[in-house]
Structure formats: C-alpha cells, structure tokens
Design a protein around this motif. Structure first.
Motif, PDB file in Angstrom:
ATOM      1  N   GLY A 148     -19.031  30.309 -10.019  1.00  0.00           N
ATOM      2  CA  GLY A 148     -18.750  30.462  -8.603  1.00  0.00           C
ATOM      3  C   GLY A 148     -19.827  29.917  -7.698  1.00  0.00           C
ATOM      4  N   GLU A 149     -20.438  28.804  -8.083  1.00  0.00           N
ATOM      5  CA  GLU A 149     -21.508  28.235  -7.271  1.00  0.00           C
ATOM      6  C   GLU A 149     -20.971  27.578  -6.013  1.00  0.00           C
ATOM      7  OE1 GLU A 149     -22.963  25.619 -10.217  1.00  0.00           O
ATOM      8  OE2 GLU A 149     -24.485  26.993 -10.979  1.00  0.00           O
ATOM      9  N   LEU A 150     -19.751  27.031  -6.085  1.00  0.00           N
ATOM     10  CA  LEU A 150     -19.230  26.238  -4.976  1.00  0.00           C
ATOM     11  C   LEU A 150     -19.101  27.036  -3.679  1.00  0.00           C
ATOM     12  CD1 LEU A 150     -18.145  23.591  -3.908  1.00  0.00           C
ATOM     13  CD2 LEU A 150     -15.896  24.179  -4.805  1.00  0.00           C
ATOM     14  N   PRO A 151     -18.474  28.222  -3.668  1.00  0.00           N
ATOM     15  CA  PRO A 151     -18.397  28.963  -2.398  1.00  0.00           C
ATOM     16  C   PRO A 151     -19.768  29.260  -1.807  1.00  0.00           C
ATOM     17  CG  PRO A 151     -16.880  29.897  -4.005  1.00  0.00           C
ATOM     18  CD  PRO A 151     -17.727  28.911  -4.742  1.00  0.00           C
ATOM     19  N   ALA A 152     -20.716  29.646  -2.660  1.00  0.00           N
ATOM     20  CA  ALA A 152     -22.060  29.941  -2.156  1.00  0.00           C
ATOM     21  C   ALA A 152     -22.736  28.681  -1.612  1.00  0.00           C
ATOM     22  CB  ALA A 152     -22.912  30.559  -3.265  1.00  0.00           C
ATOM     23  N   ASP A 153     -22.537  27.545  -2.299  1.00  0.00           N
ATOM     24  CA  ASP A 153     -23.129  26.291  -1.831  1.00  0.00           C
ATOM     25  C   ASP A 153     -22.518  25.849  -0.511  1.00  0.00           C
ATOM     26  OD1 ASP A 153     -24.841  26.132  -3.972  1.00  0.00           O
ATOM     27  OD2 ASP A 153     -23.487  24.928  -5.189  1.00  0.00           O
ATOM     28  N   ILE A 154     -21.210  26.016  -0.368  1.00  0.00           N
ATOM     29  CA  ILE A 154     -20.538  25.633   0.880  1.00  0.00           C
ATOM     30  C   ILE A 154     -21.063  26.479   2.038  1.00  0.00           C
ATOM     31  CG2 ILE A 154     -18.336  25.714   2.105  1.00  0.00           C
ATOM     32  CD1 ILE A 154     -16.982  24.788  -0.447  1.00  0.00           C
ATOM     33  N   LEU A 155     -21.186  27.783   1.815  1.00  0.00           N
ATOM     34  CA  LEU A 155     -21.683  28.661   2.871  1.00  0.00           C
ATOM     35  C   LEU A 155     -23.125  28.313   3.244  1.00  0.00           C
ATOM     36  CD1 LEU A 155     -20.234  32.122   1.780  1.00  0.00           C
ATOM     37  CD2 LEU A 155     -19.475  30.663   3.667  1.00  0.00           C
ATOM     38  N   ALA A 156     -23.944  27.997   2.245  1.00  0.00           N
ATOM     39  CA  ALA A 156     -25.336  27.633   2.529  1.00  0.00           C
ATOM     40  C   ALA A 156     -25.406  26.345   3.348  1.00  0.00           C
ATOM     41  CB  ALA A 156     -26.110  27.478   1.223  1.00  0.00           C
ATOM     42  N   SER A 157     -24.604  25.335   2.967  1.00  0.00           N
ATOM     43  CA  SER A 157     -24.615  24.065   3.703  1.00  0.00           C
ATOM     44  C   SER A 157     -24.066  24.249   5.112  1.00  0.00           C
ATOM     45  CB  SER A 157     -23.798  23.017   2.946  1.00  0.00           C
ATOM     46  OG  SER A 157     -24.381  22.722   1.687  1.00  0.00           O
ATOM     47  N   LEU A 158     -22.977  25.029   5.248  1.00  0.00           N
ATOM     48  CA  LEU A 158     -22.399  25.243   6.574  1.00  0.00           C
ATOM     49  C   LEU A 158     -23.355  26.005   7.482  1.00  0.00           C
ATOM     50  CD1 LEU A 158     -18.644  26.107   5.877  1.00  0.00           C
ATOM     51  CD2 LEU A 158     -19.575  24.059   6.966  1.00  0.00           C
ATOM     52  N   TYR A 159     -24.078  26.957   6.926  1.00  0.00           N
ATOM     53  CA  TYR A 159     -25.051  27.700   7.729  1.00  0.00           C
ATOM     54  C   TYR A 159     -26.095  26.749   8.318  1.00  0.00           C
ATOM     55  CZ  TYR A 159     -29.171  30.582   8.643  1.00  0.00           C
ATOM     56  OH  TYR A 159     -30.274  31.146   9.224  1.00  0.00           O
ATOM     57  N   ARG A 160     -26.608  25.850   7.494  1.00  0.00           N
ATOM     58  CA  ARG A 160     -27.626  24.907   7.977  1.00  0.00           C
ATOM     59  C   ARG A 160     -27.032  23.938   8.991  1.00  0.00           C
ATOM     60  NH1 ARG A 160     -28.559  24.812   2.054  1.00  0.00           N
ATOM     61  NH2 ARG A 160     -30.182  26.376   1.689  1.00  0.00           N
ATOM     62  N   VAL A 161     -25.801  23.477   8.751  1.00  0.00           N
ATOM     63  CA  VAL A 161     -25.162  22.543   9.682  1.00  0.00           C
ATOM     64  C   VAL A 161     -24.948  23.196  11.039  1.00  0.00           C
ATOM     65  CG1 VAL A 161     -23.007  21.334  10.168  1.00  0.00           C
ATOM     66  CG2 VAL A 161     -24.082  21.088   7.941  1.00  0.00           C
ATOM     67  N   VAL A 162     -24.404  24.415  11.042  1.00  0.00           N
ATOM     68  CA  VAL A 162     -24.123  25.096  12.312  1.00  0.00           C
ATOM     69  C   VAL A 162     -25.407  25.379  13.072  1.00  0.00           C
ATOM     70  CG1 VAL A 162     -23.235  27.233  13.323  1.00  0.00           C
ATOM     71  CG2 VAL A 162     -21.952  26.081  11.505  1.00  0.00           C
ATOM     72  N   LEU A 163     -26.427  25.869  12.371  1.00  0.00           N
ATOM     73  CA  LEU A 163     -27.691  26.193  13.032  1.00  0.00           C
ATOM     74  C   LEU A 163     -28.379  24.936  13.563  1.00  0.00           C
ATOM     75  CD1 LEU A 163     -29.591  28.491  13.745  1.00  0.00           C
ATOM     76  CD2 LEU A 163     -30.708  28.178  11.528  1.00  0.00           C
ATOM     77  N   GLY A 164     -28.449  23.882  12.736  1.00  0.00           N
ATOM     78  CA  GLY A 164     -29.093  22.647  13.173  1.00  0.00           C
ATOM     79  C   GLY A 164     -28.325  21.965  14.286  1.00  0.00           C
ATOM     80  N   PHE A 165     -26.983  21.949  14.189  1.00  0.00           N
ATOM     81  CA  PHE A 165     -26.186  21.322  15.246  1.00  0.00           C
ATOM     82  C   PHE A 165     -26.318  22.083  16.558  1.00  0.00           C
ATOM     83  CE2 PHE A 165     -22.237  21.090  17.674  1.00  0.00           C
ATOM     84  CZ  PHE A 165     -22.155  19.725  17.895  1.00  0.00           C
ATOM     85  N   ALA A 166     -26.288  23.407  16.489  1.00  0.00           N
ATOM     86  CA  ALA A 166     -26.439  24.202  17.715  1.00  0.00           C
ATOM     87  C   ALA A 166     -27.781  23.930  18.376  1.00  0.00           C
ATOM     88  CB  ALA A 166     -26.280  25.683  17.397  1.00  0.00           C
ATOM     89  N   LEU A 167     -28.826  23.816  17.580  1.00  0.00           N
ATOM     90  CA  LEU A 167     -30.153  23.542  18.125  1.00  0.00           C
ATOM     91  C   LEU A 167     -30.223  22.144  18.735  1.00  0.00           C
ATOM     92  CD1 LEU A 167     -33.071  24.487  18.482  1.00  0.00           C
ATOM     93  CD2 LEU A 167     -33.571  23.590  16.201  1.00  0.00           C
ATOM     94  N   GLY A 168     -29.746  21.134  17.981  1.00  0.00           N
ATOM     95  CA  GLY A 168     -29.802  19.761  18.485  1.00  0.00           C
ATOM     96  C   GLY A 168     -28.927  19.543  19.698  1.00  0.00           C
ATOM     97  N   ALA A 169     -27.683  20.015  19.640  1.00  0.00           N
ATOM     98  CA  ALA A 169     -26.771  19.836  20.772  1.00  0.00           C
ATOM     99  C   ALA A 169     -27.210  20.662  21.973  1.00  0.00           C
ATOM    100  CB  ALA A 169     -25.350  20.216  20.357  1.00  0.00           C
ATOM    101  N   GLY A 170     -27.767  21.865  21.698  1.00  0.00           N
ATOM    102  CA  GLY A 170     -28.235  22.697  22.804  1.00  0.00           C
ATOM    103  C   GLY A 170     -29.379  22.070  23.577  1.00  0.00           C
ATOM    104  N   LEU A 171     -30.207  21.272  22.910  1.00  0.00           N
ATOM    105  CA  LEU A 171     -31.278  20.552  23.597  1.00  0.00           C
ATOM    106  C   LEU A 171     -30.777  19.255  24.235  1.00  0.00           C
ATOM    107  CD1 LEU A 171     -34.146  20.976  20.965  1.00  0.00           C
ATOM    108  CD2 LEU A 171     -33.919  22.170  23.162  1.00  0.00           C
ATOM    109  N   ALA A 172     -29.829  18.596  23.574  1.00  0.00           N
ATOM    110  CA  ALA A 172     -29.360  17.288  24.055  1.00  0.00           C
ATOM    111  C   ALA A 172     -28.482  17.401  25.287  1.00  0.00           C
ATOM    112  CB  ALA A 172     -28.591  16.581  22.935  1.00  0.00           C
ATOM    113  N   LEU A 173     -27.665  18.456  25.362  1.00  0.00           N
ATOM    114  CA  LEU A 173     -26.703  18.558  26.459  1.00  0.00           C
ATOM    115  C   LEU A 173     -27.367  18.657  27.824  1.00  0.00           C
ATOM    116  CD1 LEU A 173     -23.741  18.654  27.216  1.00  0.00           C
ATOM    117  CD2 LEU A 173     -23.790  21.134  26.855  1.00  0.00           C
ATOM    118  N   PRO A 174     -28.293  19.585  28.071  1.00  0.00           N
ATOM    119  CA  PRO A 174     -28.914  19.620  29.407  1.00  0.00           C
ATOM    120  C   PRO A 174     -29.746  18.382  29.713  1.00  0.00           C
ATOM    121  CG  PRO A 174     -29.982  21.182  27.917  1.00  0.00           C
ATOM    122  CD  PRO A 174     -28.761  20.699  27.221  1.00  0.00           C
ATOM    123  N   LEU A 175     -30.423  17.833  28.689  1.00  0.00           N
ATOM    124  CA  LEU A 175     -31.191  16.614  28.922  1.00  0.00           C
ATOM    125  C   LEU A 175     -30.264  15.453  29.266  1.00  0.00           C
ATOM    126  CD1 LEU A 175     -33.863  15.091  28.958  1.00  0.00           C
ATOM    127  CD2 LEU A 175     -33.630  14.755  26.488  1.00  0.00           C
ATOM    128  N   GLY A 176     -29.146  15.340  28.564  1.00  0.00           N
ATOM    129  CA  GLY A 176     -28.200  14.269  28.856  1.00  0.00           C
ATOM    130  C   GLY A 176     -27.585  14.401  30.234  1.00  0.00           C
TER     131      GLY A 176
END
Length: 285
Positions: free
Chosen positions: A83-111
């Motif tokens: 059952g590694e796949l569900p755990a791996d998907i959740l780990a990757s999605l967590y990093r994507v959501v957190l990193g995207f929120a941080l990057g987009a949150g900084l880019a939007l007001p600057l843009g």
C-alpha cells in the motif's frame, strides 16, 4: 430558457462520450503494441516488462493488503503489507499544495502591483527577467544547503516552480485590459480603487487562472524531481528507489501513477476554471 439549457446538455453529452471514446483509442493501441513487443521477446523483460507485469506490480503498489502466508506450525496468518501508492500520492500532493500556495500567494499580489503600476514594473521587471529563466532544478544544491533534507527544500523548489507562471500571467492580464473598459469606467466617475477592483481585476482573472493552471502543472513536475533527490517519500522517491533495485515494472507503474494523477489534477483545475469563468464564456454554456 431552462428548456434550451436542457437541449444543449442533451446534445453535449453524446459528444463528450464520443470524444472520450476517441481519446481512448491511442492509449489502447499503444498498450497492445507494447504487449506484442514484450511477448515477441525482442526486448529484455528486465528493461521493458510486459503491460501485464506492470499492471500486477501497480496493483501490488496500490493495495494495502497484498499477500499472506500460513505457518504450518500454528496455523497463524502472516500478512504482508504494501500500500505504498496511496501514502506516496498523499505525500506528493501535500508538497504540491503547500508549495503552490506559497508560490502563488507571493506571485499574485506582486503581479497585480507590477501590472497596475508602471513604477513597480520598472523596479521589479529586470530582477524578474533575470531570475525567470533559471529552472527550479538549478536551485536544488542551494535548497539542500539552506534547508537540508525533507519537506522544506521540496516545498521551496515547488514554490519557485509555481511562482513565475502565476506572476507573468497576472502581469500580462492586468496590462492587457481593453482600453475601452478603462475609458468607460473613467467616464462613469470610477476612482482608481474602484477601477482596479471592478474593472481591471475581473478582466485579468482569465489570465490569472491560466497562470495558476500552468503553475500547478509545473509544481507537480518539480515535486517529482525534488523527491528523487531530497525526500524519502512520495512518487519521485519511490521511482528512484525502484531504479536502484532494477525494478523496471515498479518504475513504469510509478510513472503511470504520476501520469494519471497529473491528468486528474489538470482536469480538476480546468473544471474549476470553467466554473469560475462562466460569466466570461457568455452564451457558450
């Protein structure tokens, strides 16, 4: 009006089913050709396993309970958990959501600031244009030096990957607002704040959402690379681990999982964009 909408929906549903059926032809042909090449023995199965072997490994990778063994002495059942796949998907999605929120949150007001103000654009654009061509992968040594291993360097790299698509599309959306709208708002007595909130920002929303769609796709690519180097969990880490043990079937199973997850994310973002831009589509829907 409701009858017209129902008729449009009835007409659209068969067309969508037809498009889905046509879209499945190429993958099915590719799988059949792959199976034929593998069954013919033209390639080493260690290098390119058959689709059936990849499917078996993918199921093992997905299911949390894959095997059991009966001990002859006491009749106890010993369960082998995967059952590694569900755990791996959740780990990757967590990093994507957190990193995207941080990057987009900084880019939007600057843009928004760069698009709406000539002075901010003049100050910030040279720096942005110098940093923008640098791929996020080039920051890996610095990310590991600054943050060590684990989630922080991966989130940092994902934020960089998401930052520039959102930033550049936001700037373009604000700067390319039709002058007719601006002149009409001025003639109606709109102030600068009202014009920005009621005219410029809504007109730039399609560009911003397009940048967000590109940014989250870039973030998903970056997370796989980051997990291969600086993290000990996630889809990228699992593929790198399989490479070390020459598990080609697991490598391909992981790649297919990445493709399916990326397709699901893109479809969800596209559906969200269509929902948020209903007003922009006019009478099309």
């Amino acid at each position: 009006m409701e009858r017209i909408e129902r008729r449009k929906t009835r007409r659209a549903n068969p067309l969508r089913l037809l498009d889905t059926g046509v879209g499945l032809v190429a993958p099915l042909v590719a799988i059949a050709l792959w199976q034929w090449v593998a069954a013919s023995g033209w390639v080493n199965p260690q290098v390119l396993p058959a689709p059936s072997e990849v499917w078996r490994k993918w199921v093992d990778y997905l299911l949390p309970l894959v095997a059991w063994k009966d001990y002859a002495d006491g009749g106890w059942l010993s369960w082998a958990f995967s059952g590694e796949l569900p755990a791996d998907i959740l780990a990757s999605l967590y990093r994507v959501v957190l990193g995207f929120a941080l990057g987009a949150g900084l880019a939007l007001p600057l843009g928004l600031a760069m698009g709406a103000s000539r002075s901010v654009y003049a100050w910030m654009n040279p720096l942005v244009q110098v940093l923008r061509p640098i791929p996020p992968i080039a920051y890996i040594p610095l990310a590991m030096l600054w943050f060590g291993l684990g989630n922080p360097p991966a989130v940092f790299l994902i934020a960089i990957g998401a930052f520039f698509p959102v930033l550049m599309n936001t700037v373009a959306g604000v700067r390319q607002v039709d002058g007719i709208y601006l002149r009409a708002a001025r003639n109606l007595g709109a102030g600068r704040l009202t014009m920005f909130v009621r005219v410029i920002l809504p007109a730039a929303v399609p560009y911003i959402l397009s940048g967000a769609r590109i940014g989250i796709g870039t973030a998903f690519i970056v997370v796989i690379v980051a997990e291969m180097i600086a993290v000990n969990s996630g889809l990228g880490f699992r593929i790198s681990e399989a490479r070390e043990y020459f598990w080609s079937d697991k490598i391909i199973a992981g790649m297919i999982s990445i493709g399916l997850l990326g397709l699901a994310i893109d479809a969800a973002v596209n559906k969200l964009n269509n929902h948020l831009l209903r007003w922009h589509r006019g009478l099309e829907h």
